[in-house]
Scaffold this active site. Structure first.
Site, mmCIF file in Angstrom:
data_model
loop_
_atom_site.group_PDB
_atom_site.id
_atom_site.type_symbol
_atom_site.label_atom_id
_atom_site.label_comp_id
_atom_site.label_asym_id
_atom_site.label_seq_id
_atom_site.Cartn_x
_atom_site.Cartn_y
_atom_site.Cartn_z
ATOM 1 N N LYS A 1 -16.570 -36.849 -39.291
ATOM 2 C CA LYS A 1 -16.105 -36.231 -40.618
ATOM 3 C C LYS A 1 -16.034 -34.670 -41.172
ATOM 4 C CE LYS A 1 -17.959 -35.568 -44.774
ATOM 5 N NZ LYS A 1 -17.095 -34.520 -45.251
ATOM 6 N N GLU B 1 -28.595 -29.592 -37.854
ATOM 7 C CA GLU B 1 -28.567 -28.028 -37.577
ATOM 8 C C GLU B 1 -28.104 -27.427 -38.886
ATOM 9 O OE1 GLU B 1 -28.854 -26.615 -34.521
ATOM 10 O OE2 GLU B 1 -28.860 -28.718 -33.349
ATOM 11 N N CYS C 1 -24.570 -19.730 -39.488
ATOM 12 C CA CYS C 1 -25.773 -19.838 -39.586
ATOM 13 C C CYS C 1 -26.800 -18.778 -39.073
ATOM 14 C CB CYS C 1 -26.111 -21.188 -39.281
ATOM 15 S SG CYS C 1 -25.377 -21.599 -37.637
ATOM 16 N N GLU D 1 -30.692 -18.640 -48.286
ATOM 17 C CA GLU D 1 -29.619 -18.328 -47.169
ATOM 18 C C GLU D 1 -28.604 -17.516 -47.935
ATOM 19 O OE1 GLU D 1 -27.384 -21.461 -45.446
ATOM 20 O OE2 GLU D 1 -27.489 -20.431 -43.654
HETATM 21 P P1 NAD Z 1 -22.973 -28.958 -46.842
HETATM 22 O O1 NAD Z 1 -24.222 -29.378 -46.560
HETATM 23 O O2 NAD Z 1 -22.570 -28.557 -48.135
HETATM 24 O O3 NAD Z 1 -21.760 -30.049 -46.449
HETATM 25 C C1 NAD Z 1 -21.718 -30.013 -44.932
HETATM 26 C C2 NAD Z 1 -21.166 -31.695 -44.750
HETATM 27 O O4 NAD Z 1 -21.839 -32.381 -45.197
HETATM 28 C C3 NAD Z 1 -19.850 -31.658 -45.478
HETATM 29 O O5 NAD Z 1 -18.904 -32.412 -44.414
HETATM 30 C C4 NAD Z 1 -19.925 -32.571 -46.486
HETATM 31 O O6 NAD Z 1 -18.938 -32.995 -47.029
HETATM 32 C C5 NAD Z 1 -21.011 -33.421 -46.018
HETATM 33 N N1 NAD Z 1 -21.931 -34.210 -46.981
HETATM 34 C C6 NAD Z 1 -22.007 -33.499 -48.141
HETATM 35 N N2 NAD Z 1 -23.118 -34.247 -48.940
HETATM 36 C C7 NAD Z 1 -23.290 -35.499 -48.109
HETATM 37 C C8 NAD Z 1 -23.951 -36.583 -48.191
HETATM 38 N N3 NAD Z 1 -24.763 -36.938 -49.048
HETATM 39 N N4 NAD Z 1 -23.878 -37.487 -47.167
HETATM 40 C C9 NAD Z 1 -23.186 -37.144 -46.079
HETATM 41 N N5 NAD Z 1 -22.458 -36.228 -45.821
HETATM 42 C C10 NAD Z 1 -22.493 -35.183 -46.976
HETATM 43 O O7 NAD Z 1 -22.935 -27.707 -46.069
HETATM 44 P P2 NAD Z 1 -21.490 -26.585 -45.974
HETATM 45 O O8 NAD Z 1 -21.524 -25.956 -47.270
HETATM 46 O O9 NAD Z 1 -20.218 -27.163 -45.571
HETATM 47 O O10 NAD Z 1 -21.872 -25.506 -44.848
HETATM 48 C C11 NAD Z 1 -22.673 -24.464 -44.750
HETATM 49 C C12 NAD Z 1 -24.281 -24.668 -44.260
HETATM 50 O O11 NAD Z 1 -23.920 -25.085 -43.038
HETATM 51 C C13 NAD Z 1 -25.006 -23.322 -44.297
HETATM 52 O O12 NAD Z 1 -26.079 -23.857 -44.907
HETATM 53 C C14 NAD Z 1 -25.091 -23.168 -43.144
HETATM 54 O O13 NAD Z 1 -26.246 -22.444 -42.553
HETATM 55 C C15 NAD Z 1 -25.090 -24.505 -42.410
HETATM 56 N N6 NAD Z 1 -24.452 -24.513 -40.974
HETATM 57 C C16 NAD Z 1 -25.581 -24.548 -39.846
HETATM 58 C C17 NAD Z 1 -25.289 -24.430 -38.462
HETATM 59 C C18 NAD Z 1 -26.254 -24.687 -37.268
HETATM 60 O O14 NAD Z 1 -25.744 -24.931 -36.547
HETATM 61 N N7 NAD Z 1 -27.668 -24.631 -37.665
HETATM 62 C C19 NAD Z 1 -23.884 -24.161 -38.186
HETATM 63 C C20 NAD Z 1 -23.051 -23.748 -39.156
HETATM 64 C C21 NAD Z 1 -23.535 -23.914 -40.647
#
Ligand code: NAD
Length: 639
Positions: free
Chosen positions: A285, A357, A391, A487
């Site tokens: 997804k 992650e 990240c 962050e």
């Molecule tokens: P997010 O948590 O808002 O969304 C991530 C994904 O989760 C999306 O596909 C979203 O649709 C889905 N999602 C949201 N609510 C959900 C639920 N209740 N159940 C299942 N899926 C759900 O994150 P974002 O805003 O898309 O991305 C930014 C974040 O990602 C930042 O905090 C960043 O640090 C982190 N990030 C971490 C890494 C790593 O490897 N550690 C890499 C890239 C980004």
């Protein structure tokens, strides 16, 4: 040709054939004879390197093939050698392979070999001849091609598909992943166009932080997956003498991958290929903000994946949650801390293992003896690459107080040179932000810091609304402010002072996050000493964001930055069920610890424990004194 003698060209073809001997349907290196790009490539080398390369090729021409094989193997182990030799070996390893592979694939492109290539393994269809992106997207887009998006149906077909995947040999899976590499290389420009349209990134950001790590992952799979997944023999305790102990790395089943929006191509292909090569089906997804609709399916199809092997389901968090209810065997989640907690809570209802992650608040520590020019440029790139939407980008910069003022002046000058734009020719440094919501978060955090006394040293032209945010450097922030706790995930860098090592370590560790960090100093021993005291999952010394670039290293965070590791052999095995196996003979022997228990056994076991675990040579004496009688007694034990 290009100043290369016939002898050096002969050497190049010889080493080329060793590296690319050809497979069914793929020509060997010397069959792709046009070395016309050689001068273009070697023109980029400095004169000394170019001459060195020619001499090396001449030596290869007169060296027997087995010796070249041995040399290539040796230089590929460059990490195991001391600094100087290791660096030389690394140069030979990268230089020779770089030239050979680049020449091979650039010539293949010119000849359109890929267009007619049929990667025959007997298990999947030939590559499509259709090069029109629109047609491909239309044909492969489940939203238009009638493939179900209904979570229950998706998982039902994924479970059936997984049985098919598990029956493929590791070599067959590797071949399909290898096909995918060629497909992505061939379609690089089309893919960049789609990614850039959705993300509004600078073109070089897409090349360096989507394509590069993606190919590094595919290379890791090609070179290390097979050995990493081979059954592993482990030692067997002396008291269990005669048995064999092994670990088998078996598929888990169906992996649910949920990704964010910052690297939509990389974050799709990397977990899908890791899950596939370990024998799993994937339900993927993407973020609703960067779905790349139809692209991932199209690339996978082109490589020979069957549609159900890795299915893409589009939608927001509600869909993500509905997919979790289908009880995948593992959830691989990349995203925010808040969502990570929700996912873990939901997964706990079904005891689904989760890998999280999550975000970071990465510190960069710069000591006074550093090469300042390199550290300034490193800090600027580390904070602002991908518009800070990484990240592991630098989110807190700590500079030793004796060089703070000079460093500050230099970094401000450097940040002001950053060019904003969504380019097609590589002429922009930073693109726009991907998400409006993130723009709002950045505006809130910067305004909160300024309200509490921080000063914007750069980026004052930003209107706190536009998605094109200039590089912002902040001075005068404190650890009490939100900007140093939450962050940022945008192009904002707070710069602060520290006194000494202990102070730097305390400041760096004063965070709920622990994803990555970097330490900068001429003194390597100090760097390692400080690095060992930073509570984090990843660390780079005298560089920034590089530890995550090496796909042989595990990647993941501690504290609020997440749970689990991916990448490297440790990460690969995270997609497997590690089955522990002990093998014994079908003998007539009765185990000593089986029933019946007797007073004699009681005495013998008591003595055996004392001698076996008491240390020293008593172990061996105990084995003879208690172990052997136990064996004999067990065979004839009667009450
Ligand atoms: P997010 O948590 O808002 O969304 C991530 C994904 O989760 C999306 O596909 C979203 O649709 C889905 N999602 C949201 N609510 C959900 C639920 N209740 N159940 C299942 N899926 C759900 O994150 P974002 O805003 O898309 O991305 C930014 C974040 O990602 C930042 O905090 C960043 O640090 C982190 N990030 C971490 C890494 C790593 O490897 N550690 C890499 C890239 C980004």
């Amino acid at each position: 040709m290009s100043g290369f003698s016939a002898l050096s060209l002969k050497g190049l073809q010889k080493v080329g054939d060793i590296l690319i001997p050809g497979t069914p349907g793929m020509p060997k290196f010397s069959d792709v004879k046009l070395l016309k790009d050689l001068h273009r490539m070697t023109d980029y080398m400095n004169a000394d390197d170019r001459e060195g390369f020619k001499i090396l090729m001449m030596l290869f021409a007169i060296t027997p093939s087995f010796a070249i094989h041995a040399l290539l193997w040796l230089v590929s182990k460059h990490e195991s050698f001391p600094d100087f030799i290791g660096a030389l070996f690394r140069q030979i390893n990268l230089g020779v392979k770089g030239v050979v592979y680049t020449l091979y694939y650039s010539d293949l492109d010119d000849h359109s070999i890929f267009q007619s290539l049929n990667y025959k393994t007997g298990i999947y269809s030939p590559v499509t001849q259709d090069t029109e992106m629109d047609t491909l997207l239309k044909n492969s887009n489940p939203l238009t091609a009638g493939i179900s998006q209904e979570p229950k149906e998706v998982f039902a077909s994924a479970r059936l598909a997984q049985k098919e995947i598990a029956k493929l040999t590791i070599d067959e899976r590797l071949q399909i992943v290898e096909n995918l590499r060629h497909v992505i290389l061939r379609r690089q420009e089309e893919i960049i166009a789609v990614v850039q349209k959705e993300t509004q990134k600078a073109r070089v950001d897409i090349l360096t932080s989507e394509f590069f790590p993606l190919f590094e992952n595919l290379d890791f799979i090609a070179h290390e997956a097979k050995s990493g997944l081979k059954p592993e023999k482990v030692s067997t305790p002396i008291a269990m003498m005669g048995k064999a102990s092994k670990i088998w790395f078996e598929p888990m089943g169906t992996i649910l991958v949920i990704s964010p929006w910052n690297y939509p191509l990389y974050q799709a292909i990397t977990p899908i290929t890791l899950a596939f090569v370990t024998g799993n089906a994937t339900v993927y997804k993407p973020s609703e903000l960067t779905p790349l609709t139809g692209l991932v399916e199209s690339l996978l199809k082109d490589a020979g994946f069957k549609p159900q092997w890795a299915q893409v389901v589009y939608g927001d968090g509600k869909i993500g949650s509905a997919l979790i209810d289908q009880r995948p065997q593992k959830i691989f989640f990349t995203g925010s801390v808040a969502t990570g907690k929700k996912i873990m809570a939901q997964a706990s209802q079904y005891l689904i293992p989760v890998e999280l992650e999550l975000g970071g608040k990465d510190p960069m520590i710069v000591f006074e003896d550093v090469n300042m020019d390199r550290a300034v440029k490193g800090a600027v790139w580390g904070a602002f690459t991908n518009s800070g939407q990484s990240c592991t980008s630098v989110e807190r910069l700590y500079v030793q107080e004796s060089i703070y003022e000079t460093f500050k002046k230099r970094i401000v000058e450097e940040a002001k040179t950053i060019k904003l734009g969504v380019d097609t020719d590589g002429d922009a440094d930073m693109g726009a932000m991907i998400s409006d919501k993130q723009v709002q978060i950045i505006a809130d955090l910067v305004q909160d810091a300024v309200k509490n006394g921080a000063k914007m040293l750069t980026g004052q032209s930003w209107d706190f609304k536009s998605k094109f945010i200039p590089a912002i450097i902040l001075e005068g922030t404190t650890h009490e402010m939100r900007i140093n706790k939450e962050e940022i995930f945008g192009p904002v860098l707070p710069i602060m002072k520290f006194k000494d090592e202990a102070d730097a370590i305390d400041l760096a560790n004063d965070s709920d996050f622990g994803l990555s960090a970097s330490i900068w100093s001429k003194d390597k021993a100090r760097c390692e000493r400080v690095a060992s005291q930073i509570v984090t999952g990843n660390i780079s010394i005298n560089n920034v964001m590089v530890s995550e670039g090496n796909h042989s290293l595990p990647f993941g965070g501690v504290k609020d930055s997440g749970i689990g590791r991916y990448k490297g052999v440790h990460g690969l095995r995270g997609f497997t069920n590690m089955k522990s196996v002990m093998i014994d003979a079908d003998s007539s022997k009765i185990e000593a610890n089986w029933y019946p228990y007797t007073p004699t056994k009681n005495g013998l076991f008591g003595g055996l424990i004392q001698s076996l675990f008491g240390g020293g040579i008593g172990k061996w004496i105990g084995l003879v004194r208690y172990g052997l009688p136990l064996e004999t007694h067990a065979k004839k034990a009667k009450r």
